[in-house]
Motif scaffolding. Structure first.
Motif, PDB file in Angstrom:
ATOM      1  N   THR A   1       4.709   8.081   4.836  1.00 24.36           N
ATOM      2  CA  THR A   1       6.055   8.048   5.406  1.00 24.36           C
ATOM      3  C   THR A   1       7.004   7.159   4.608  1.00 24.36           C
ATOM      4  O   THR A   1       8.195   7.437   4.528  1.00 24.36           O
ATOM      5  N   ARG A   2       6.477   6.105   3.974  1.00 23.62           N
ATOM      6  CA  ARG A   2       7.339   5.164   3.250  1.00 23.62           C
ATOM      7  C   ARG A   2       7.362   5.402   1.748  1.00 23.62           C
ATOM      8  O   ARG A   2       8.309   5.041   1.071  1.00 23.62           O
TER       9      ARG A   2
ATOM     10  N   ASP B   1       0.840  -1.191   0.000  1.00 20.02           N
ATOM     11  CA  ASP B   1       0.000   0.000   0.000  1.00 20.02           C
ATOM     12  C   ASP B   1       0.877   1.245   0.000  1.00 20.02           C
ATOM     13  O   ASP B   1       2.021   1.215   0.471  1.00 20.02           O
ATOM     14  N   SER B   2       0.336   2.339  -0.505  1.00 19.22           N
ATOM     15  CA  SER B   2       1.046   3.619  -0.445  1.00 19.22           C
ATOM     16  C   SER B   2       0.987   4.147   0.985  1.00 19.22           C
ATOM     17  O   SER B   2       0.000   3.955   1.695  1.00 19.22           O
ATOM     18  N   ASP B   3       2.045   4.817   1.395  1.00 23.70           N
ATOM     19  CA  ASP B   3       2.139   5.337   2.754  1.00 23.70           C
ATOM     20  C   ASP B   3       2.878   6.673   2.719  1.00 23.70           C
ATOM     21  O   ASP B   3       3.901   6.794   2.046  1.00 23.70           O
TER      22      ASP B   3
END
Length: 298
Positions: free
Chosen positions: A147-148, A143-145
């Motif tokens: 922070t990451r 998944d998109s995050d």
């Protein structure tokens, strides 16, 4: 003016002190407006500076209050198919011809992000030996995050790590790495020989990425008890075909084309694996997969 006239004027000034006082009063009165003007200018200047400073502070606070929150592009794929349904019966019949009708799924605490299924096949020819095959399909979705980062970028990083892990298996001989075209957005096949006490195994590890999902297929074969060692080229051809089918299953599960995740909203089977890194189930055969796990958690 005559000397006498000048003398009389001076005497007149000395005699009339009122004239001197009036002179001083006039001078003092003239000075008062000048002082008032100076004071007023000084007061106006201070007020202007204070107003400017206050305005600047308000502008800074306003700017800070409307700063946008960090955002990241949403991941393309929201679900995974059931790992045991990624390959057709015909494909499984080619890769693991003597496998049971259903594969062995691992456990999962998050079926929307990871899953795996494995099959083992032992074609026992009695005194002539046996042909062994083992196949494992692992799926890992990112998944998109904020922070990451974006899901597909995270998948690219994991894809590269999977390939690197497959290339660094201890004891691997005759290792070869080749890019695979027409399979997902990226695909690499790593193949090598691995000597075990049961026989000489031909290992094929194909890692492919489609959008934010990484699919890893581990496939190996061996001739046991005197049976002929299978052709590495034949095994490679079979696993390449299986990888294309697995990628198609992932895409189909997220585009409304059917499958356990066909709407992109429906969760896959609860029996998907707990982790792509621990997805390789031990086959009930003379040997488990000879390669170290190539599906570790990111």
């Amino acid at each position: 003016m005559s000397e006498g006239t000048m003398q009389r004027a001076a005497q007149s000034d000395q005699r009339d002190p009122r004239t001197k006082r009036a002179h001083r009063v006039l001078l003092g009165a003239a000075a008062v407006p000048l002082m008032l003007v100076a004071t007023a200018c000084s007061s106006d200047s201070g007020s202007s500076s204070d107003d400017n400073a206050a305005g600047a502070g308000q502008s800074t606070e306003s700017s800070a209050s409307v700063s946008p929150s960090p955002t990241v592009q949403a991941a393309a794929y929201k679900s995974l198919p059931d790992a045991c349904d990624t390959l057709s019966k015909g494909t499984l019949g080619d890769l693991v011809p003597k496998a049971s009708k259903s594969g062995k799924q691992g456990k999962s605490d998050d079926v929307a992000t990871r899953g795996s299924c494995s099959w083992s096949s032992l074609d026992n020819n009695g005194v002539k030996g046996s042909q062994f095959r083992w196949l494992n399909v692992s799926l890992l979705r990112f998944d998109s995050d904020v922070t990451r980062g974006e899901g597909d970028k995270l998948a690219q990083e994991y894809y590269a790590k999977q390939v690197q892990d497959a290339q660094s298996v201890e004891g691997a001989k005759n290792a070869k790495t080749e890019p695979v075209t027409g399979t997902g957005d990226q695909a690499t096949l790593v193949r090598y020989d691995l000597k075990k006490k049961e026989g000489s195994f031909k290992q094929q590890t194909l890692v492919t990425r489609v959008e934010n999902v990484v699919v890893t297929l581990d496939y190996n074969g061996a001739g046991l008890a005197g049976e002929k060692t299978p052709s590495a080229d034949t095994l490679a051809k079979l696993v390449k075909s299986a990888a294309k089918e697995a990628v198609a299953s992932v895409t189909k599960a997220n585009t409304g084309g059917g499958g356990s995740g066909s709407t992109g909203e429906t969760s896959p089977s609860p029996s998907a694996s707990k982790s792509a890194s621990k997805s390789a189930s031990k086959p009930a055969s003379p040997s488990a997969s000879p390669s170290k796990s190539t599906a570790k958690k990111s």
